[in-house]
Design an enzyme around this catalytic site. Structure first.
Site, PDB file in Angstrom:
ATOM      1  N   ASP A  25      31.672 -22.071 -28.980  1.00 27.71           N
ATOM      2  CA  ASP A  25      31.310 -20.632 -29.353  1.00 27.71           C
ATOM      3  C   ASP A  25      31.796 -19.120 -28.260  1.00 27.71           C
ATOM      4  O   ASP A  25      31.334 -19.331 -27.606  1.00 27.71           O
ATOM      5  CB  ASP A  25      30.069 -20.473 -30.298  1.00 27.71           C
ATOM      6  CG  ASP A  25      30.205 -19.525 -31.670  1.00 27.71           C
ATOM      7  OD1 ASP A  25      31.714 -19.073 -31.896  1.00 27.71           O
ATOM      8  OD2 ASP A  25      29.831 -18.769 -32.414  1.00 27.71           O
ATOM      9  N   HIS A  42      40.723 -18.738 -27.875  1.00 24.65           N
ATOM     10  CA  HIS A  42      40.706 -19.756 -28.083  1.00 24.65           C
ATOM     11  C   HIS A  42      41.576 -20.596 -26.908  1.00 24.65           C
ATOM     12  O   HIS A  42      41.555 -21.907 -27.180  1.00 24.65           O
ATOM     13  CB  HIS A  42      41.038 -20.485 -29.514  1.00 24.65           C
ATOM     14  CG  HIS A  42      40.886 -19.582 -30.861  1.00 24.65           C
ATOM     15  ND1 HIS A  42      39.544 -20.233 -31.117  1.00 24.65           N
ATOM     16  CD2 HIS A  42      41.429 -19.050 -31.887  1.00 24.65           C
ATOM     17  CE1 HIS A  42      39.438 -19.333 -32.380  1.00 24.65           C
ATOM     18  NE2 HIS A  42      39.931 -19.203 -32.613  1.00 24.65           N
ATOM     19  N   LEU A 136      33.089 -41.587 -18.953  1.00 21.93           N
ATOM     20  CA  LEU A 136      32.479 -40.876 -19.954  1.00 21.93           C
ATOM     21  C   LEU A 136      33.471 -41.134 -21.264  1.00 21.93           C
ATOM     22  O   LEU A 136      34.156 -41.454 -21.668  1.00 21.93           O
ATOM     23  CB  LEU A 136      33.340 -39.312 -20.269  1.00 21.93           C
ATOM     24  CG  LEU A 136      32.893 -38.249 -20.491  1.00 21.93           C
ATOM     25  CD1 LEU A 136      31.117 -37.803 -20.463  1.00 21.93           C
ATOM     26  CD2 LEU A 136      33.738 -36.842 -20.063  1.00 21.93           C
TER      27      LEU A 136
HETATM   28  C1  IPE Z   1      30.561 -23.254 -35.468  1.00 21.91           C
HETATM   29  O1  IPE Z   1      31.102 -21.839 -34.943  1.00 21.91           O
HETATM   30  C2  IPE Z   1      31.686 -24.060 -34.943  1.00 21.91           C
HETATM   31  C3  IPE Z   1      32.705 -24.260 -33.725  1.00 21.91           C
HETATM   32  C4  IPE Z   1      32.484 -24.086 -32.736  1.00 21.91           C
HETATM   33  C5  IPE Z   1      33.696 -25.093 -33.936  1.00 21.91           C
HETATM   34  P1  IPE Z   1      31.525 -21.232 -35.819  1.00 21.91           P
HETATM   35  O2  IPE Z   1      32.239 -19.650 -35.026  1.00 21.91           O
HETATM   36  O3  IPE Z   1      31.730 -21.699 -36.888  1.00 21.91           O
HETATM   37  O4  IPE Z   1      29.646 -20.817 -36.134  1.00 21.91           O
HETATM   38  P2  IPE Z   1      28.737 -19.738 -37.228  1.00 21.91           P
HETATM   39  O5  IPE Z   1      30.181 -18.898 -38.446  1.00 21.91           O
HETATM   40  O6  IPE Z   1      28.938 -18.346 -36.695  1.00 21.91           O
HETATM   41  O7  IPE Z   1      27.756 -20.404 -37.742  1.00 21.91           O
HETATM   42  C1  IPE Z   2      34.602 -20.603 -31.406  1.00 23.55           C
HETATM   43  O1  IPE Z   2      35.100 -19.284 -31.532  1.00 23.55           O
HETATM   44  C2  IPE Z   2      35.753 -21.860 -31.727  1.00 23.55           C
HETATM   45  C3  IPE Z   2      35.731 -21.911 -33.356  1.00 23.55           C
HETATM   46  C4  IPE Z   2      35.440 -21.889 -33.974  1.00 23.55           C
HETATM   47  C5  IPE Z   2      37.173 -22.949 -33.287  1.00 23.55           C
HETATM   48  P1  IPE Z   2      34.938 -18.902 -32.366  1.00 23.55           P
HETATM   49  O2  IPE Z   2      36.658 -18.684 -33.164  1.00 23.55           O
HETATM   50  O3  IPE Z   2      33.743 -19.092 -33.754  1.00 23.55           O
HETATM   51  O4  IPE Z   2      34.627 -17.457 -31.657  1.00 23.55           O
HETATM   52  P2  IPE Z   2      33.947 -16.014 -32.271  1.00 23.55           P
HETATM   53  O5  IPE Z   2      32.343 -17.171 -32.520  1.00 23.55           O
HETATM   54  O6  IPE Z   2      34.145 -15.329 -33.381  1.00 23.55           O
HETATM   55  O7  IPE Z   2      33.396 -15.243 -31.337  1.00 23.55           O
HETATM   56 MG    MG Z   3      31.588 -18.658 -33.420  1.00 26.58          MG
END
Ligand code: IPE
Ligand code: IPE
Ligand code: MG
Length: 257
Positions: A25, A42, A136
């Site tokens: 995240d 991303h 792995l």
């Molecule tokens: C969780 O992250 C999902 C992934 C990392 C793929 P999110 O960014 O979607 O989670 P929330 O919405 O902050 O809980």
């Molecule tokens: C996690 O990073 C990637 C996915 C959920 C695909 P985020 O896109 O949730 O990044 P933040 O949380 O908005 O910084």
């Molecule tokens: Mg996120």
């Protein structure tokens, strides 16, 4: 032989997680800090993913499960979702040979049928090419949700009951274990979430019952070898009690046999 030598080896084994799961995240915030579009975050995140897979191979981790797209992530702006889908296709394409060379066996968990034909084809190709690899075990969670996983397990169990292959009184935690995703692997030992949020966000909610939870403020694109080592070191210092007392689980270091 002394118990010490046996225990040292056991201790080393215990200190290293067999199965690591990661909520990758913070990509969006990483990009925002640089006045870049979220998609740039991303793309930057893919580099960390590559690194962490390499580190897991190096550290002889048995299984690594990565949360790449949750069942709730469809709620994001359409443009972000479609660019993530493109990124999944291009990443599988660019990484497949290197993963195969590293003897990594790649599997996917989640509702794959919701994806485009093109992505489903890439997923199938990756899975098939690496099927017989023995290093792995890499699981990529896409369109995955822990509640979906449990609901699917319930459906399968009920079907077996209807067929007379199981009885209601057979249902217990061990049986449910047999029907949820990742059933063939050791339960996750270490959960890592980057990006500072202290939540599970519907990841492996059944499987995480006794997992050690590690949270870091580091954003996923900044999570590299040193951060991974820090998480492994933190894990090595945990005492996993599984309901017992500390004295019961502390290995004897000096006793002679
Ligand atoms: C969780 O992250 C999902 C992934 C990392 C793929 P999110 O960014 O979607 O989670 P929330 O919405 O902050 O809980
Ligand atoms: C996690 O990073 C990637 C996915 C959920 C695909 P985020 O896109 O949730 O990044 P933040 O949380 O908005 O910084
Ligand atoms: Mg996120």
């Amino acid at each position: 032989m002394t118990v010490t030598s046996i225990n040292n080896k056991d201790q080393e084994e215990n200190d290293r997680p067999k199965h690591i799961v990661v909520v990758m995240d913070g990509n969006g915030r990483w990009a925002k800090k640089r006045f870049m579009p979220r998609t740039a975050g991303h793309h930057a995140g893919v580099k960390s993913t590559r690194k962490i897979v390499e580190e897991s191979v190096k550290n002889k981790i048995q299984a690594l499960t990565l949360f790449a797209f949750s069942s709730e992530n469809w709620k994001r702006p359409e443009q972000e979702v479609s660019s993530l889908m493109e990124l999944f296709v291009s990443t599988l394409q660019s990484e497949i040979n290197s993963l195969h060379k590293q003897n990594v066996r790649v599997r996917f968990i989640g509702e794959i049928s919701a994806f485009s034909e093109k992505l489903q084809k890439k997923i199938k190709e990756t899975k098939e090419l690496t099927e017989n690899n023995t290093g792995l075990q890499l699981n990529i969670a896409v369109n995955y949700g822990g509640r979906w996983d449990i609901a699917e397990a319930c459906k399968s169990i009920v079907k077996k009951i209807q067929l007379g292959e199981l009885q209601v009184c057979d249902i217990d935690a061990e049986l449910i274990d047999e029907f949820v995703c990742l059933k063939q692997l050791p339960e996750p030992d270490l959960f890592i979430r980057t990006g500072g949020e202290m939540r599970i966000s519907n990841f492996l909610i059944w499987q995480l019952a006794y997992t050690e939870l590690y949270f870091t403020d580091v954003l996923w694109p900044d999570f590299k070898s040193e951060e991974f080592s820090a998480a492994l070191n933190w894990y090595a210092g945990r005492q996993r009690r599984f309901g017992k007392t500390g004295e019961q689980v502390e290995p004897t270091q000096t006793q002679q046999v």
